[in-house]
Write an enzyme that holds these catalytic residues in place. Structure first.
Site, PDB file in Angstrom:
ATOM      1  N   ARG A   5     -78.280 -42.071 -33.667  1.00  0.00           N
ATOM      2  CA  ARG A   5     -78.231 -40.694 -33.321  1.00  0.00           C
ATOM      3  C   ARG A   5     -78.338 -40.335 -31.907  1.00  0.00           C
ATOM      4  NH1 ARG A   5     -83.565 -41.966 -34.879  1.00  0.00           N
ATOM      5  NH2 ARG A   5     -85.485 -41.681 -33.197  1.00  0.00           N
ATOM      6  N   SER A   6     -78.001 -39.298 -31.535  1.00  0.00           N
ATOM      7  CA  SER A   6     -77.948 -38.556 -30.127  1.00  0.00           C
ATOM      8  C   SER A   6     -79.338 -37.856 -29.965  1.00  0.00           C
ATOM      9  CB  SER A   6     -76.872 -38.121 -29.731  1.00  0.00           C
ATOM     10  OG  SER A   6     -76.697 -37.864 -28.327  1.00  0.00           O
ATOM     11  N   ASP A  52     -89.093 -33.208 -32.636  1.00  0.00           N
ATOM     12  CA  ASP A  52     -89.838 -33.981 -33.869  1.00  0.00           C
ATOM     13  C   ASP A  52     -91.406 -33.909 -33.440  1.00  0.00           C
ATOM     14  OD1 ASP A  52     -89.357 -35.355 -31.320  1.00  0.00           O
ATOM     15  OD2 ASP A  52     -88.908 -37.220 -32.390  1.00  0.00           O
ATOM     16  N   TRP A  85     -82.037 -36.137 -23.377  1.00  0.00           N
ATOM     17  CA  TRP A  85     -82.354 -34.713 -22.999  1.00  0.00           C
ATOM     18  C   TRP A  85     -83.363 -34.769 -21.938  1.00  0.00           C
ATOM     19  CZ3 TRP A  85     -84.792 -30.062 -25.215  1.00  0.00           C
ATOM     20  CH2 TRP A  85     -86.000 -30.155 -25.993  1.00  0.00           C
ATOM     21  N   GLU A 137     -97.160 -34.856 -21.364  1.00  0.00           N
ATOM     22  CA  GLU A 137     -95.837 -34.638 -21.991  1.00  0.00           C
ATOM     23  C   GLU A 137     -95.806 -33.076 -22.489  1.00  0.00           C
ATOM     24  OE1 GLU A 137     -93.637 -36.501 -26.020  1.00  0.00           O
ATOM     25  OE2 GLU A 137     -95.958 -36.538 -25.898  1.00  0.00           O
TER      26      GLU A 137
END
Length: 532
Positions: free
Chosen positions: A209-210, A311, A163, A493
């Protein structure tokens, strides 16, 4: 009618909750080893006890370092040698690793910015630093080779991320890098074809996972520049992407993978197919579960939280503040279902000549919108919240996930006005908009702001006429980015939007510089403001 539907959903789910929890929960405290997927062997499988010892004995401060190392010799040879030598007196694990693996560098951390360059000029100069050419054979590496060039985020993130790439592409558009955008789309289509979906990143340890499904929005972005032939080129990949997320649509009395059956049809949750410690955060996950006597359910919830991209955040915590109460797979997220609505919308364009398929897609789109309005809409506050299908109630966590229905134009003007008012009163800060209202120490909570959520909020508000608020957010975020760049020479970030004099914090690793999506959103918003 809304309350009647809610009552039906309660009856519908109550009979399956206990069965599902038993199926997904374990209290085993063994050293878990992940299961390979589609024939790809992750590092914990290839290295066995060596992998566990390196991670648990903290040979590297960052657990991700070892999984990104490249083996100098065949894995089997290293594993056999380790099992023999570790029994010898004076054996040094760190020295063994150093002699058998090449340690990866951080990306762009040693890049020296030119203080005479503007922030815009800096970002455009940084693209080549973050660019990776097509990958050669990666023998001894966890990297999944990609056939064409791509952009990595930077710092410890040495691979492409799913993403992240959409928001990076926003900046590549402003830099005229359309060939590179096409290359990255080709890479994602390649991953869908070879792996079965777009993994979290192009590493073997990510294939269970994606990440938030933005591939359709990437295709839409390039089609805006290159025309509708782009939809034709990627239509099969888009359909396979959709099949991955909807694999499990046969769910009835309990969820199957990403799919949860409701009175409004199938909706989706985040769900990692693994139930072991994340290889890139093995030590953190292992000791966390040991401390709590948790098991496979908690491992899966941690992994699924990673699939969400958030996360971690109080969105996934039962008590809204502690990761020890994580329950990601119990939650139907607003943002994920809005993204899948967007994917279905793009598929209706790609398959306009298939009336039956388009009708099914439109039914699913309508079902998602109805579900969000019925179960996720908090009428008292005027916002969307995630829905816990096990507890049969909204989570009560206010987050910027609420803007996704506005971004995809799937809500009413009255609801959008209410969301805008709530954001202005509660989420607007000196540096932009804050991620949630909970200060938990997790990186996807207050006081942090993230580039992708600024963009989703700004465009969502503009879609419903809230241009002044959108412009205020954009101006504050751009000003914060430029302030940090002047002081440090870096784009990072995440940012502290509440106190512009402090660094953002939280998370399992130090603040990373680079940084792909911050660069991309900055360029896009800078241009956006100039055009308004």
């Amino acid at each position: 009618m809304r309350y009647f539907l809610a009552f039906l959903f309660l009856l519908f789910v109550s009979c399956k909750t206990e069965t599902n929890q038993k199926a997904e929960t374990s209290t085993s405290s063994e050293h878990f080893v992940s299961q390979p997927n589609k024939g790809v062997q992750p590092p914990d499988v290839l290295l066995g006890s060596l992998f566990i010892d390196v991670q648990l004995q903290e040979v590297f401060p960052d657990s991700k370092t070892f999984v990104d190392c490249t083996a100098k010799y065949p894995y089997e040879e290293i594993r056999v040698k380790y099992n023999t030598e570790k029994k010898k007196e004076g054996f040094d694990l760190k020295q063994f690793v150093a002699s058998h693996f090449d340690i990866p560098p951080s990306v762009s951390s040693d890049f020296k910015s030119d203080p005479n360059k503007s922030a815009v000029e800096h970002v455009k100069v940084l693209w080549p630093v973050l660019k990776r050419e097509s990958d050669s054979n990666q023998e001894g590496s966890t990297l999944i080779p990609l056939p064409k060039p791509y952009i990595v985020p930077g710092g410890r993130f040495r691979e492409v991320y799913y993403w992240d790439s959409y928001f990076t592409m926003l900046g590549l558009v402003e830099s005229g890098e359309f060939e590179l955008i096409g290359n990255m789309l080709d890479n994602f289509a390649h991953l869908i074809e070879t792996v079965g979906h777009i993994p979290n990143g192009n590493r073997t340890y990510y294939i269970t996972r994606s990440q938030p499904p933005f591939f359709a929005q990437m295709v839409k972005l390039l089609a805006k520049e290159k025309g509708d032939t782009i939809y034709t080129k990627y239509k099969e990949a888009l359909k396979k992407e959709y099949e991955f997320w909807m694999d499990g649509r046969m769910a009835t009395n309990q969820p199957i993978r990403h799919c949860v059956n409701t009175p409004n049809g199938i909706v989706n949750r985040y769900y990692d197919s693994g139930d072991t410690p994340r290889q890139e955060s093995y030590r953190e996950d292992f000791f966390q579960i040991q401390k709590l006597a948790g098991g496979k359910k908690m491992y899966r919830d941690l992994r699924s939280g990673a699939e969400s991209g958030w996360d971690y955040t109080s969105r996934w915590f039962a008590n809204k503040k502690d990761i020890e109460t994580i329950e990601t797979t119990d939650i139907i997220p607003v943002d994920l279902n809005a993204l899948l609505y967007g994917l279905e919308e793009v598929l209706t364009v790609c398959y306009a000549d298939d009336a039956a398929y388009v009708a099914a897609l439109k039914t699913s789109m309508a079902n998602r919108a109805t579900f969000l309005d019925t179960y996720c809409w908090n009428a008292k506050e005027g916002i969307y919240e995630d829905f816990n299908w096990v507890r049969q109630q909204r989570t009560g966590v206010q987050s910027l996930a609420m803007v996704y229905p506005l971004y995809f134009k799937m809500t009413s003007q009255i609801q959008a006005d209410a969301v805008a008012g709530y954001i202005k009163e509660h989420f607007l800060k000196p540096g932009g908009v804050v991620t949630t209202l909970n200060n938990t120490g997790e990186q996807w909570d207050a006081p942090n702001g993230w580039a992708p959520l600024q963009w989703m909020t700004i465009i969502g508000l503009e879609n419903y006429g809230h241009h002044d608020l959108a412009r205020t957010i954009a101006e504050r975020w751009v000003a914060l980015n430029e302030k940090v760049y002047r002081n440090t020479g870096k784009f990072v970030e995440k940012y502290n939007v509440e106190d512009m004099g402090l660094e953002a914090g939280g998370g399992e690793y130090p603040l990373q510089d680079g940084f792909g999506w911050s660069n991309g959103v900055y360029l896009a918003l800078k241009s956006h403001l100039e055009k308004k």
